[in-house]
Motif scaffolding. Structure first.
Motif, PDB file in Angstrom:
ATOM      1  N   ALA A 146       0.718 -16.211  -8.587  1.00 25.17           N
ATOM      2  CA  ALA A 146       0.396 -14.835  -8.952  1.00 25.17           C
ATOM      3  C   ALA A 146       0.709 -13.900  -7.793  1.00 25.17           C
ATOM      4  O   ALA A 146       0.243 -14.116  -6.677  1.00 25.17           O
ATOM      5  CB  ALA A 146      -1.081 -14.736  -9.332  1.00 25.17           C
ATOM      6  N   PRO A 147       1.489 -12.859  -8.023  1.00 26.00           N
ATOM      7  CA  PRO A 147       1.862 -11.957  -6.922  1.00 26.00           C
ATOM      8  C   PRO A 147       0.682 -11.105  -6.451  1.00 26.00           C
ATOM      9  O   PRO A 147      -0.203 -10.748  -7.228  1.00 26.00           O
ATOM     10  CB  PRO A 147       2.949 -11.076  -7.549  1.00 26.00           C
ATOM     11  N   GLN A 148       0.694 -10.790  -5.164  1.00 29.82           N
ATOM     12  CA  GLN A 148      -0.296  -9.872  -4.599  1.00 29.82           C
ATOM     13  C   GLN A 148       0.203  -8.452  -4.818  1.00 29.82           C
ATOM     14  O   GLN A 148       1.342  -8.122  -4.503  1.00 29.82           O
ATOM     15  CB  GLN A 148      -0.462 -10.158  -3.112  1.00 29.82           C
ATOM     16  N   ARG A 149      -0.661  -7.599  -5.393  1.00 28.23           N
ATOM     17  CA  ARG A 149      -0.287  -6.222  -5.691  1.00 28.23           C
ATOM     18  C   ARG A 149      -1.355  -5.260  -5.178  1.00 28.23           C
ATOM     19  O   ARG A 149      -2.426  -5.697  -4.735  1.00 28.23           O
ATOM     20  CB  ARG A 149      -0.103  -6.026  -7.206  1.00 28.23           C
ATOM     21  N   TYR A 150      -1.065  -3.973  -5.262  1.00 29.54           N
ATOM     22  CA  TYR A 150      -2.030  -2.949  -4.864  1.00 29.54           C
ATOM     23  C   TYR A 150      -2.149  -1.945  -6.004  1.00 29.54           C
ATOM     24  O   TYR A 150      -1.133  -1.422  -6.487  1.00 29.54           O
ATOM     25  CB  TYR A 150      -1.573  -2.252  -3.574  1.00 29.54           C
ATOM     26  N   ILE A 151      -3.378  -1.715  -6.449  1.00 28.54           N
ATOM     27  CA  ILE A 151      -3.601  -0.823  -7.581  1.00 28.54           C
ATOM     28  C   ILE A 151      -4.448   0.377  -7.150  1.00 28.54           C
ATOM     29  O   ILE A 151      -5.021   0.395  -6.066  1.00 28.54           O
ATOM     30  CB  ILE A 151      -4.289  -1.554  -8.752  1.00 28.54           C
ATOM     31  N   LEU A 152      -4.514   1.355  -8.037  1.00 34.82           N
ATOM     32  CA  LEU A 152      -5.321   2.537  -7.763  1.00 34.82           C
ATOM     33  C   LEU A 152      -6.801   2.174  -7.693  1.00 34.82           C
ATOM     34  O   LEU A 152      -7.272   1.323  -8.455  1.00 34.82           O
ATOM     35  CB  LEU A 152      -5.117   3.582  -8.859  1.00 34.82           C
ATOM     36  N   LYS A 153      -7.528   2.834  -6.812  1.00 37.37           N
ATOM     37  CA  LYS A 153      -8.962   2.567  -6.679  1.00 37.37           C
ATOM     38  C   LYS A 153      -9.678   2.822  -7.996  1.00 37.37           C
ATOM     39  O   LYS A 153     -10.620   2.116  -8.354  1.00 37.37           O
ATOM     40  CB  LYS A 153      -9.554   3.437  -5.573  1.00 37.37           C
ATOM     41  N   ILE A 158       0.850  -1.193   0.000  1.00 36.45           N
ATOM     42  CA  ILE A 158       0.000   0.000   0.000  1.00 36.45           C
ATOM     43  C   ILE A 158       0.884   1.241   0.000  1.00 36.45           C
ATOM     44  O   ILE A 158       1.802   1.377   0.808  1.00 36.45           O
ATOM     45  CB  ILE A 158      -0.930   0.000   1.230  1.00 36.45           C
ATOM     46  N   GLU A 159       0.596   2.137  -0.950  1.00 36.33           N
ATOM     47  CA  GLU A 159       1.420   3.329  -1.111  1.00 36.33           C
ATOM     48  C   GLU A 159       0.563   4.429  -1.714  1.00 36.33           C
ATOM     49  O   GLU A 159       0.094   4.312  -2.847  1.00 36.33           O
ATOM     50  CB  GLU A 159       2.612   3.006  -2.017  1.00 36.33           C
ATOM     51  N   GLY A 160       0.326   5.498  -0.969  1.00 37.07           N
ATOM     52  CA  GLY A 160      -0.498   6.599  -1.460  1.00 37.07           C
ATOM     53  C   GLY A 160      -1.905   6.129  -1.806  1.00 37.07           C
ATOM     54  O   GLY A 160      -2.608   5.560  -0.962  1.00 37.07           O
ATOM     55  N   ASN A 161      -2.311   6.369  -3.061  1.00 36.65           N
ATOM     56  CA  ASN A 161      -3.646   5.952  -3.517  1.00 36.65           C
ATOM     57  C   ASN A 161      -3.678   4.516  -4.031  1.00 36.65           C
ATOM     58  O   ASN A 161      -4.724   4.055  -4.486  1.00 36.65           O
ATOM     59  CB  ASN A 161      -4.134   6.904  -4.626  1.00 36.65           C
ATOM     60  N   TYR A 162      -2.556   3.825  -3.973  1.00 42.95           N
ATOM     61  CA  TYR A 162      -2.513   2.414  -4.388  1.00 42.95           C
ATOM     62  C   TYR A 162      -2.955   1.562  -3.195  1.00 42.95           C
ATOM     63  O   TYR A 162      -2.128   1.068  -2.422  1.00 42.95           O
ATOM     64  CB  TYR A 162      -1.102   2.041  -4.837  1.00 42.95           C
ATOM     65  N   THR A 163      -4.246   1.380  -3.068  1.00 41.53           N
ATOM     66  CA  THR A 163      -4.804   0.743  -1.868  1.00 41.53           C
ATOM     67  C   THR A 163      -5.624  -0.508  -2.143  1.00 41.53           C
ATOM     68  O   THR A 163      -5.993  -1.215  -1.204  1.00 41.53           O
ATOM     69  CB  THR A 163      -5.702   1.740  -1.118  1.00 41.53           C
ATOM     70  N   GLU A 164      -5.921  -0.788  -3.426  1.00 40.05           N
ATOM     71  CA  GLU A 164      -6.803  -1.910  -3.759  1.00 40.05           C
ATOM     72  C   GLU A 164      -5.996  -3.193  -3.947  1.00 40.05           C
ATOM     73  O   GLU A 164      -5.208  -3.318  -4.892  1.00 40.05           O
ATOM     74  CB  GLU A 164      -7.614  -1.601  -5.023  1.00 40.05           C
ATOM     75  N   LYS A 165      -6.192  -4.142  -3.025  1.00 38.50           N
ATOM     76  CA  LYS A 165      -5.466  -5.412  -3.091  1.00 38.50           C
ATOM     77  C   LYS A 165      -6.006  -6.274  -4.226  1.00 38.50           C
ATOM     78  O   LYS A 165      -7.221  -6.478  -4.351  1.00 38.50           O
ATOM     79  CB  LYS A 165      -5.601  -6.152  -1.769  1.00 38.50           C
TER      80      LYS A 165
END
Length: 268
Positions: free
Chosen positions: A110-117, A83-90
């Motif tokens: 598959a890697p777990q990532r965080y994307i923009l809402k 999680i970084e800034g607006n990158y909060t969606e798992k």
């Protein structure tokens, strides 16, 4: 656990062969059951010469390009590893390297990532496809494909997206899913996609738009496609059940093995 996984893979291989054989019999050899239950072509069903394909096809069947089957495509994303800034969606990000695993030919990592809402619209749904558009090797073309089913999503605890090196496809009519998959895989096995590759910085890229707009395929009548869909849906359900069980066994192995190795637990 290894023997159990091997047994499940053997069962899944047999299920895949059943689906492939049925598709070939109905939609390549054209011996689908006609109204009296007899094989269409072998029992004298009317065949019409098609100038585009340079072959005979059953009367009333259409010839289209794959683009005519598709409702929309989605590009991939990679996001951040935390999680970084607006990158909060798992999300879990499916790469080309994960496609074989999703198809039952190896593990899924598959890697777990965080994307923009704002990018959560890229999340995939049952009956979507993921196609590898960059990668491959001299002996393996790009274009590997996987169909996502409801059971596929049960193997993950959050949304799924595809990576930037893949593309997601949604069809206009989900009943055509197994026909799309089998025809695509048939062309892949015949090395057709090697003829639709370019290179950027040494990486092979699948010329997706060019292929989808120009490669002609047979589109059977919907009534027959629905019969095939209902047959294959049962086979696919059994396959996905085995894959889900394999994933649980692999997780148990990964949890148990380190404790066995450092002596925390012992097997009597």
């Amino acid at each position: 656990m290894k023997n159990k996984n091997s047994h499940s893979r053997t069962i899944n291989d047999n299920l895949e062969r059943m689906a492939k054989t049925l598709y070939d019999y109905w939609f390549v050899q054209f011996d689908f059951p006609e109204e009296n239950g007899k094989p269409y072509k072998s029992s004298g069903g009317k065949m019409i010469w098609n100038e585009v394909l340079k072959r005979e096809i059953p009367e009333g069947w259409k010839v289209t390009v794959f683009n005519d089957w598709i409702e929309k495509t989605k590009t991939g994303d990679w996001g951040k590893d935390k999680i970084e800034g607006n990158y909060t969606e798992k999300v879990y990000c499916i790469r080309g390297a994960d496609i074989n695993g999703l198809n039952g030919k190896g593990e899924v990592k598959a890697p777990q990532r965080y994307i923009l809402k704002n990018n959560i619209s890229k999340a995939l749904k049952p009956d979507d496809f993921i196609v590898e558009i960059s990668g491959g090797s001299p002996t393996q073309s790009t274009g590997r494909i996987v169909l996502l089913t409801e059971s596929t999503f049960e193997r993950f605890d959050s949304n799924i997206i595809c990576s930037n090196f893949c593309k997601a496809i949604s069809l206009k009519e989900n009943e055509f899913s197994f026909n799309f998959l089998q025809e695509w895989q048939r062309l892949y096995d015949a090395n057709v996609f090697f003829g639709y590759e370019g290179k950027t910085s040494g990486i092979k890229n699948f010329l997706f738009e060019s292929f989808m707009e120009s490669y002609f395929v047979i589109k059977p009548p919907k009534v027959l496609v629905e019969r095939f869909y209902n047959q294959i849906k049962n086979i696919e359900s059994k396959k996905q059940s085995n894959l889900k069980q394999n994933q649980k066994l692999s997780s148990l192995r990964d949890w148990l093995l380190p404790m066995l190795m450092n002596g925390q637990v012992k097997v009597e």
